[in-house]
Design a protein around this motif. Structure first.
Motif, short mmCIF file in Angstrom:
data_model
loop_
_atom_site.label_atom_id
_atom_site.label_comp_id
_atom_site.label_asym_id
_atom_site.label_seq_id
_atom_site.Cartn_x
_atom_site.Cartn_y
_atom_site.Cartn_z
N GLN A 112 -6.78 -7.14 -19.74
CA GLN A 112 -6.40 -8.48 -19.28
C GLN A 112 -6.89 -9.55 -20.24
O GLN A 112 -6.19 -10.54 -20.50
N PHE A 159 -4.48 -12.05 -22.27
CA PHE A 159 -4.68 -13.50 -22.21
C PHE A 159 -4.69 -14.11 -23.61
O PHE A 159 -4.03 -15.11 -23.88
N ALA A 183 -1.81 -16.77 -24.78
CA ALA A 183 -2.25 -18.14 -25.05
C ALA A 183 -2.00 -18.53 -26.50
O ALA A 183 -1.53 -19.64 -26.80
N ALA A 242 -1.21 -18.52 -19.74
CA ALA A 242 -1.87 -17.21 -19.82
C ALA A 242 -2.84 -17.00 -18.66
O ALA A 242 -2.89 -15.92 -18.05
N ALA A 243 -3.61 -18.04 -18.34
CA ALA A 243 -4.57 -17.93 -17.23
C ALA A 243 -3.85 -17.73 -15.90
O ALA A 243 -4.27 -16.92 -15.08
N LEU A 268 -2.58 -14.05 -15.81
CA LEU A 268 -3.61 -13.02 -15.71
C LEU A 268 -4.44 -13.14 -14.42
O LEU A 268 -5.07 -12.15 -14.01
N THR A 269 -4.46 -14.32 -13.81
CA THR A 269 -5.17 -14.46 -12.54
C THR A 269 -4.22 -14.30 -11.35
O THR A 269 -4.64 -14.44 -10.20
N GLY A 287 -8.67 -21.77 -19.34
CA GLY A 287 -8.78 -20.43 -19.93
C GLY A 287 -10.19 -20.06 -20.31
O GLY A 287 -10.68 -18.99 -19.93
N PHE A 339 -10.72 -18.54 -16.57
CA PHE A 339 -10.41 -17.11 -16.59
C PHE A 339 -11.42 -16.30 -17.40
O PHE A 339 -11.98 -15.31 -16.90
#
Length: 259
Positions: free
Chosen positions: A18, A22, A26, A63-64, A67-68, A133, A137
């Motif tokens: 992950q 990310f 990003a 991206a955050a 991935l979250t 980020g 994250f």
């Protein structure tokens, strides 16, 4: 702390797939805007490059969010508002208010107070996009690591995302220096988030660093004293908020200890 974060800490596993995903997302989204493939610097909002700033930072947010899973995983203990939402929001808003109140002269013919407000908002939003980020994250996802390893990872990914090494005019020494700066900044900002659990607090201090280190004022090089005045007023305005936050935190800790 959510179920995913507890599971990670319980097994001492760092979610490297992950984290790698990310970094790729990003950086890929940021590339065309950070390297002038798509240049929006001339699209100004009240004299400030708001659109360019959002486009440069939006990849970190995207991206955050992915991935979250919509900020449901790897989004504890650090969140946007942390343990004291009102304090975090006030800290983040103070630089915008100060810049608007004091005003900033510029070459774009925009009213100084309106330009100050626009520039303050631009930097604040940009820093929040980034910190979603780095201190959101990534700091949460690297919880299983020791502190120095955590900030080494965060600072290194932060460095790669900037893509400064693609600048043909940069030297190896300047790149090593920049990497070290970002690792140290990751430690300092990360330590703030450890105490407050707030991404907004990190974004607020990131604002000051960015403004002092990188931003010209109004498209011209204003005297350095003007920057120091603006930052000085911001820090002075922060002081009662930070003091009250600390007093509140100690009272809560004392109340819990007395139960």
């Amino acid at each position: 702390m959510d179920i995913d974060a507890r599971a990670i800490e319980g097994t001492h596993r760092t979610p490297w797939p992950q984290i790698a995903a990310f970094a790729v997302i990003a950086t890929a989204v940021a590339y065309p805007f950070r390297n002038n493939v798509i240049d929006m610097k001339d699209r100004l909002v009240f004299g400030a490059p708001f659109l360019q700033a959002v486009l440069e930072g939006i990849g970190v947010l995207i991206a955050a969010a992915i991935l979250t899973r919509g900020f449901r995983r790897f989004w504890r203990p650090a969140t946007y508002l942390g343990d004291a939402p009102a304090h975090a929001l006030v800290l983040w808003g103070i630089p915008v208010a100060v810049f608007g109140a004091l005003g900033i002269n510029n070459d774009n013919g925009v009213d100084p107070h309106l330009f100050g407000l626009a520039l303050g908002a631009t930097i604040s939003v940009y820093c929040l996009l980034e910190e979603t980020g780095w201190r959101g994250f990534l700091q949460n996802a690297t919880t299983p690591l020791s502190r120095w390893k955590r900030y080494l990872v965060v600072g290194s990914i932060w460095y790669v995302w900037h893509l400064s090494f693609l600048d043909a005019q940069s030297s190896l020494a300047s790149q090593v220096e920049f990497l070290l700066i970002l690792i140290v900044a990751s430690y300092l900002l990360g330590s703030l988030v450890e105490k407050t659990n707030s991404v907004l607090v990190a974004a607020s201090f990131h604002f000051v660093f960015n403004f002092l280190a990188f931003n010209q004022i109004g498209g011209v090089s204003d005297p350095g004293g003007r920057k120091l005045l603006l930052v000085g007023v911001v820090v002075l305005a922060w002081m009662p908020v930070l003091v009250h936050w600390n007093v509140r935190k100690k009272r809560l800790e004392s109340a819990r200890a007395g139960r």
